[in-house]
Write a protein that holds these residues in place. Structure first.
Motif, PDB file in Angstrom:
ATOM      1  N   ILE A  69      -6.215  -8.478  -4.050  1.00  0.00           N
ATOM      2  CA  ILE A  69      -6.341  -7.244  -4.808  1.00  0.00           C
ATOM      3  C   ILE A  69      -4.952  -6.935  -5.342  1.00  0.00           C
ATOM      4  O   ILE A  69      -3.978  -6.924  -4.585  1.00  0.00           O
ATOM      5  N   LYS A  70      -4.862  -6.705  -6.650  1.00  0.00           N
ATOM      6  CA  LYS A  70      -3.586  -6.376  -7.291  1.00  0.00           C
ATOM      7  C   LYS A  70      -3.662  -4.917  -7.729  1.00  0.00           C
ATOM      8  O   LYS A  70      -4.663  -4.479  -8.278  1.00  0.00           O
ATOM      9  N   VAL A  71      -2.591  -4.181  -7.463  1.00  0.00           N
ATOM     10  CA  VAL A  71      -2.502  -2.776  -7.849  1.00  0.00           C
ATOM     11  C   VAL A  71      -1.230  -2.608  -8.668  1.00  0.00           C
ATOM     12  O   VAL A  71      -0.152  -3.039  -8.238  1.00  0.00           O
ATOM     13  N   SER A  72      -1.344  -1.992  -9.836  1.00  0.00           N
ATOM     14  CA  SER A  72      -0.185  -1.750 -10.695  1.00  0.00           C
ATOM     15  C   SER A  72      -0.126  -0.276 -11.071  1.00  0.00           C
ATOM     16  O   SER A  72      -1.163   0.360 -11.275  1.00  0.00           O
ATOM     17  N   LEU A  73       1.097   0.240 -11.164  1.00  0.00           N
ATOM     18  CA  LEU A  73       1.310   1.631 -11.531  1.00  0.00           C
ATOM     19  C   LEU A  73       2.711   1.795 -12.083  1.00  0.00           C
ATOM     20  O   LEU A  73       3.575   0.930 -11.865  1.00  0.00           O
ATOM     21  N   PRO A  74       2.949   2.884 -12.800  1.00  0.00           N
ATOM     22  CA  PRO A  74       4.307   3.119 -13.292  1.00  0.00           C
ATOM     23  C   PRO A  74       5.272   3.326 -12.125  1.00  0.00           C
ATOM     24  O   PRO A  74       4.910   3.974 -11.127  1.00  0.00           O
TER      25      PRO A  74
END
Length: 106
Positions: A69-74
């Motif tokens: 699971i990949k999570v991206s955010l600023p």
């Protein structure tokens, strides 16, 4: 209760450029990947609250082929800017390690 390390062989955070923070949660096997996804624990709301960003700015992407699971955010602070305490973002996963999850069926 279980922890992320009961589900994952690898948990890491890193930069995805100077403006984006990314997390990788790599499951131990297909069973734990499916179970981790089913918990819903790695939600946009969790990351929004931990990193003080809008929930709509968090992207959670299950990658079944990689059992990840990949999570991206600023990034809360741009890489290298005054106040950036982790320029490579390699320690940002730390608060997640205390999170509890449902016990895995053995």
């Amino acid at each position: 209760m279980a922890t992320l390390l009961d589900y994952c062989a690898l948990v890491r955070s890193k930069n995805a450029g100077p403006f984006t923070l990314t997390f990788d949660f790599m499951a131990k096997d297909e069973r734990t990947f499916t179970a981790l996804c089913a918990t819903g624990a790695l939600s946009p709301g969790l990351f929004a609250s931990l990193f003080h960003v809008a929930e709509t700015e968090v992207v959670v992407t299950p990658v079944p082929a990689a059992l990840a699971i990949k999570v991206s955010l600023p990034r809360p602070v741009v890489q290298g800017a005054r106040g950036d305490s982790d320029t490579y973002a390699g320690q940002q996963y730390g608060p997640l390690m205390a999170m509890t999850l449902p016990e895995l069926d053995r």
